[in-house]
Scaffold this motif. Structure first.
Motif, PDB file in Angstrom:
ATOM      1  N   ALA A  74       0.816  -1.215   0.000  1.00 45.89           N
ATOM      2  CA  ALA A  74       0.000   0.000   0.000  1.00 45.89           C
ATOM      3  C   ALA A  74       0.848   1.262   0.000  1.00 45.89           C
ATOM      4  CB  ALA A  74      -0.938  -0.010   1.207  1.00 45.89           C
ATOM      5  N   ASP A  75       2.013   1.225   0.653  1.00 47.45           N
ATOM      6  CA  ASP A  75       2.861   2.417   0.712  1.00 47.45           C
ATOM      7  C   ASP A  75       3.704   2.592  -0.546  1.00 47.45           C
ATOM      8  OD1 ASP A  75       2.464   3.566   3.504  1.00 47.45           O
ATOM      9  OD2 ASP A  75       2.833   1.470   3.956  1.00 47.45           O
ATOM     10  N   MET A 378      14.634  -7.545   1.050  1.00 49.47           N
ATOM     11  CA  MET A 378      14.571  -7.025   2.411  1.00 49.47           C
ATOM     12  C   MET A 378      13.617  -7.891   3.224  1.00 49.47           C
ATOM     13  SD  MET A 378      16.694  -4.594   2.136  1.00 49.47           S
ATOM     14  CE  MET A 378      16.541  -3.925   3.791  1.00 49.47           C
ATOM     15  N   PRO A 379      13.736  -7.883   4.561  1.00 47.33           N
ATOM     16  CA  PRO A 379      12.911  -8.776   5.389  1.00 47.33           C
ATOM     17  C   PRO A 379      11.407  -8.565   5.233  1.00 47.33           C
ATOM     18  CG  PRO A 379      14.750  -7.935   6.674  1.00 47.33           C
ATOM     19  CD  PRO A 379      14.753  -7.181   5.381  1.00 47.33           C
ATOM     20  N   ASP A 380      10.984  -7.330   4.929  1.00 49.83           N
ATOM     21  CA  ASP A 380       9.549  -7.054   4.800  1.00 49.83           C
ATOM     22  C   ASP A 380       9.106  -6.888   3.350  1.00 49.83           C
ATOM     23  OD1 ASP A 380      10.914  -4.706   4.393  1.00 49.83           O
ATOM     24  OD2 ASP A 380       9.974  -3.600   6.032  1.00 49.83           O
ATOM     25  N   VAL A 381       9.989  -7.173   2.412  1.00 51.53           N
ATOM     26  CA  VAL A 381       9.699  -7.179   0.977  1.00 51.53           C
ATOM     27  C   VAL A 381       9.375  -5.778   0.448  1.00 51.53           C
ATOM     28  CG1 VAL A 381       8.681  -8.620  -0.832  1.00 51.53           C
ATOM     29  CG2 VAL A 381       8.560  -9.387   1.521  1.00 51.53           C
ATOM     30  N   VAL A 382       9.859  -4.750   1.113  1.00 48.87           N
ATOM     31  CA  VAL A 382       9.796  -3.393   0.569  1.00 48.87           C
ATOM     32  C   VAL A 382      11.187  -2.770   0.709  1.00 48.87           C
ATOM     33  CG1 VAL A 382       7.331  -3.046   1.008  1.00 48.87           C
ATOM     34  CG2 VAL A 382       8.992  -2.392   2.757  1.00 48.87           C
ATOM     35  N   PRO A 383      11.505  -1.766  -0.120  1.00 52.42           N
ATOM     36  CA  PRO A 383      12.887  -1.277  -0.180  1.00 52.42           C
ATOM     37  C   PRO A 383      13.266  -0.347   0.960  1.00 52.42           C
ATOM     38  CG  PRO A 383      11.499  -0.069  -1.714  1.00 52.42           C
ATOM     39  CD  PRO A 383      10.646  -1.176  -1.161  1.00 52.42           C
ATOM     40  N   HIS A 426       5.662  12.108  -1.251  1.00 52.77           N
ATOM     41  CA  HIS A 426       5.119  10.839  -0.778  1.00 52.77           C
ATOM     42  C   HIS A 426       5.525  10.613   0.675  1.00 52.77           C
ATOM     43  CE1 HIS A 426       3.886   9.686  -4.823  1.00 52.77           C
ATOM     44  NE2 HIS A 426       5.112   9.941  -5.266  1.00 52.77           N
ATOM     45  N   ASP A 427       4.750   9.795   1.362  1.00 50.11           N
ATOM     46  CA  ASP A 427       5.112   9.375   2.713  1.00 50.11           C
ATOM     47  C   ASP A 427       6.124   8.229   2.600  1.00 50.11           C
ATOM     48  OD1 ASP A 427       5.339   8.517   5.306  1.00 50.11           O
ATOM     49  OD2 ASP A 427       3.217   8.019   5.587  1.00 50.11           O
ATOM     50  N   LEU A 428       7.350   8.493   3.015  1.00 49.18           N
ATOM     51  CA  LEU A 428       8.424   7.508   2.872  1.00 49.18           C
ATOM     52  C   LEU A 428       8.748   6.796   4.180  1.00 49.18           C
ATOM     53  CD1 LEU A 428      10.901   9.531   0.625  1.00 49.18           C
ATOM     54  CD2 LEU A 428       9.050   8.013  -0.091  1.00 49.18           C
ATOM     55  N   SER A 429       7.926   6.979   5.209  1.00 49.34           N
ATOM     56  CA  SER A 429       8.252   6.396   6.516  1.00 49.34           C
ATOM     57  C   SER A 429       8.343   4.876   6.459  1.00 49.34           C
ATOM     58  CB  SER A 429       7.221   6.827   7.561  1.00 49.34           C
ATOM     59  OG  SER A 429       5.908   6.464   7.182  1.00 49.34           O
ATOM     60  N   ARG A 430       7.576   4.259   5.583  1.00 48.38           N
ATOM     61  CA  ARG A 430       7.612   2.801   5.430  1.00 48.38           C
ATOM     62  C   ARG A 430       8.983   2.328   4.969  1.00 48.38           C
ATOM     63  NH1 ARG A 430       6.629  -2.492   5.819  1.00 48.38           N
ATOM     64  NH2 ARG A 430       5.156  -3.440   4.373  1.00 48.38           N
ATOM     65  N   PHE A 431       9.723   3.189   4.278  1.00 49.43           N
ATOM     66  CA  PHE A 431      10.970   2.790   3.634  1.00 49.43           C
ATOM     67  C   PHE A 431      12.205   3.260   4.397  1.00 49.43           C
ATOM     68  CE2 PHE A 431       7.792   3.978   0.301  1.00 49.43           C
ATOM     69  CZ  PHE A 431       7.314   2.684   0.109  1.00 49.43           C
ATOM     70  N   ARG A 432      12.016   3.752   5.610  1.00 44.91           N
ATOM     71  CA  ARG A 432      13.149   4.263   6.380  1.00 44.91           C
ATOM     72  C   ARG A 432      14.067   3.107   6.793  1.00 44.91           C
ATOM     73  NH1 ARG A 432       9.126   3.101   9.723  1.00 44.91           N
ATOM     74  NH2 ARG A 432       9.582   2.473  11.868  1.00 44.91           N
ATOM     75  N   LEU A 433      15.348   3.370   6.817  1.00 46.90           N
ATOM     76  CA  LEU A 433      16.328   2.359   7.220  1.00 46.90           C
ATOM     77  C   LEU A 433      16.167   1.992   8.694  1.00 46.90           C
ATOM     78  CD1 LEU A 433      18.835   0.614   6.817  1.00 46.90           C
ATOM     79  CD2 LEU A 433      20.235   2.683   7.066  1.00 46.90           C
ATOM     80  N   SER A 434      15.795   2.949   9.517  1.00 46.78           N
ATOM     81  CA  SER A 434      15.742   2.724  10.968  1.00 46.78           C
ATOM     82  C   SER A 434      14.644   1.755  11.385  1.00 46.78           C
ATOM     83  CB  SER A 434      15.540   4.056  11.699  1.00 46.78           C
ATOM     84  OG  SER A 434      14.288   4.638  11.363  1.00 46.78           O
ATOM     85  N   ARG A 443       6.766  -5.694   9.286  1.00 43.30           N
ATOM     86  CA  ARG A 443       5.432  -5.729   8.672  1.00 43.30           C
ATOM     87  C   ARG A 443       5.589  -6.157   7.221  1.00 43.30           C
ATOM     88  NH1 ARG A 443       2.161  -1.530   6.315  1.00 43.30           N
ATOM     89  NH2 ARG A 443       3.611   0.078   7.086  1.00 43.30           N
ATOM     90  N   LEU A 444       5.182  -7.364   6.923  1.00 42.27           N
ATOM     91  CA  LEU A 444       5.403  -7.915   5.584  1.00 42.27           C
ATOM     92  C   LEU A 444       4.544  -7.213   4.545  1.00 42.27           C
ATOM     93  CD1 LEU A 444       5.530 -11.783   6.219  1.00 42.27           C
ATOM     94  CD2 LEU A 444       7.442 -10.251   5.716  1.00 42.27           C
ATOM     95  N   GLY A 445       5.184  -6.915   3.428  1.00 44.84           N
ATOM     96  CA  GLY A 445       4.430  -6.472   2.271  1.00 44.84           C
ATOM     97  C   GLY A 445       3.685  -7.647   1.671  1.00 44.84           C
ATOM     98  N   PRO A 446       2.771  -7.391   0.746  1.00 41.95           N
ATOM     99  CA  PRO A 446       1.976  -8.478   0.171  1.00 41.95           C
ATOM    100  C   PRO A 446       2.832  -9.447  -0.627  1.00 41.95           C
ATOM    101  CG  PRO A 446       1.595  -6.453  -1.042  1.00 41.95           C
ATOM    102  CD  PRO A 446       2.437  -6.090   0.147  1.00 41.95           C
TER     103      PRO A 446
END
Length: 448
Positions: A74-75, A378-383, A426-434, A443-446
């Motif tokens: 979604a992100d 990546m562990p959650d399948v998003v970059p 865009h909201d990039l918080s989902r993609f932060r390294l931290s 939180r796994l991506g689809p």
């Protein structure tokens, strides 16, 4: 069977030498690095892209060629929607035929569980006004005729697109150069020059470049390079096998997949084939170091990954690869100009067999090429799309997890603005390294 068309033996299209100074230096000549360079050059910002081998010779040309909104996190989706507009714009600007075509993407459902997963994505699709829709068994059979079995149903997005990766990314690189970017092939970045917590320059095999901003977009090599500079990312690389058929009658103009087979019509009249959900992970130091972060993905799909105890020599997470080197010594990136894994013979047999089983009207399916690729996961399948907090001027865009080709121009535009200090839009918080170190749950991506 022929090997993949790109190798370090290909003529250099973008020779050096590198400049003595550049406002921005990009490490990695894949879709992310190339489009970032393109958008920076558009703003008249001096930018130099360093590619250790050849532009697009690794995963940016080895992928399936899907440009999809369907099944996205979604992100990611707002950036993907922007990428669609940019793909059309850039295809026109570059003036070359890159095989861009709106032919749709379809996911086939083998079970009620598959359909339930599709229904979850439909909620996301509705929020963004996508033309995605669910099909029942009969509608699925009408959409893709000649299939030997009846599926539970499908999810399809007619506006999704396809392009030929080995044509598209080099064409975009040529466009970036015309806009003013400098691209240097066969020139590895060895180390960063960091002083008082700030980027001061980049040491390359061809000399030093003074700069204040560096983007690491090195795909499967990003983790190795960053760790050398004290920045840890839980990135692993998984190997996949892909094949190309000889030209054959059209069964579906777009791309489709189930858990056993993925196929996509190509510009030359053949199909690109791949296993629907199988990959191979070489176990190495990083695999063990980051194992706990990958547990959620492993538990969600325990049979999706096979394991091999060690990678071939010189691969990014091989046991023997150097983890430290100096600016004046040969780096691992020079020792392997192009990461060119061989296709698994069993994988090639599998895709040929599964495709023929699904479409028995083809007595034979002739493969004209087969190749391997290393997906930076990546562990959650998003970059990761962020700046490294510990080093001012260091930016990271990697771990595209097999989604990078389609979203590439969108990420390139976003990162170009990050580097300039502009709002990304865009909201990039989902993609932060931290997110991997601040106590946040994975939180796994689809898995679509």
């Amino acid at each position: 069977m022929p090997i993949f068309p790109f190798s370090e033996k290909d003529p250099i299209q973008h020779p050096g030498p590198p400049p003595k100074r550049s406002e921005v230096v990009i490490i990695g000549g894949g879709i992310i690095g190339v489009t970032t360079a393109l958008f920076l050059a558009e703003r008249n910002i001096p930018v130099t892209l360093l590619e250790k081998g050849r532009v697009a010779a690794e995963q940016s040309s080895r992928n399936w060629g899907w440009i999809r909104k369907q099944g996205r996190d979604a992100d990611e989706l707002p950036i993907v929607i922007e990428a669609f507009r940019l793909w059309r714009q850039l295809a026109e600007e570059c003036g070359e035929d890159i095989g861009l075509d709106q032919t749709g993407v379809t996911y086939l459902a083998n079970s009620d569980k598959d359909m339930a997963g599709f229904e979850e994505f439909m909620k996301i699709a509705a929020i963004h006004g996508l033309d995605t829709r669910l099909l029942d068994a009969d509608e699925t059979a009408k959409l893709i005729k000649g299939m030997s079995r009846k599926f539970k149903g499908a999810m399809t997005t007619p506006s999704d697109m396809r392009a030929e990766p080995w044509l598209a990314v080099p064409a975009l690189a040529r466009l970036a150069v015309r806009k003013g970017a400098k691209i240097i092939e066969n020139c590895a970045a060895r180390t960063l020059e960091i002083s008082a917590g700030r980027i001061r320059g980049v040491w390359t095999e061809a000399g030093y470049i003074e700069t204040s901003s560096v983007l690491v977009a090195g795909g499967a090599w990003s983790s190795l390079f960053l760790r050398r500079h004290g920045v840890s990312i839980p990135q692993l690389s998984v190997r996949v096998t892909v094949a190309a058929t000889e030209p054959m009658p059209e069964i579906y103009a777009g791309a489709a997949a189930d858990e056993h087979i993925a196929f996509r019509r190509r510009q030359d009249g053949g199909y690109t084939l791949a296993p629907g959900g199988s990959n191979l992970l070489y176990l190495g130091p990083d695999a063990f170091r980051h194992a706990t972060k990958y547990l959620p993905a492993l538990m969600a799909n325990p049979l999706g990954t096979r394991y091999f105890p060690c990678a071939p020599s010189g691969y990014p997470d091989s046991w023997s690869i150097p983890r430290d080197w100096t600016p004046d010594s040969q780096s691992p990136f020079e020792r392997m100009r192009v990461l060119n894994p061989t296709a698994e013979r069993s994988g090639l047999r599998s895709v040929e067999r599964n495709f023929r089983r699904l479409f028995p009207q083809f007595e034979t399916v002739r493969l004209k090429a087969g190749w391997g690729g290393m997906i930076d996961a990546m562990p959650d399948v998003v970059p990761v799309v962020d700046h490294a907090r510990a080093v001012v001027g260091l930016f990271v865009a990697t771990g595209m997890s097999g989604h990078g080709f389609g979203i590439g121009p969108g990420i390139g535009r976003v990162v170009s603005d990050l580097i300039q200090g502009n709002a990304s839009g865009h909201d990039l918080s989902r993609f932060r390294l931290s997110r991997f170190y601040d106590g946040s749950a994975v939180r796994l991506g689809p898995a679509l």
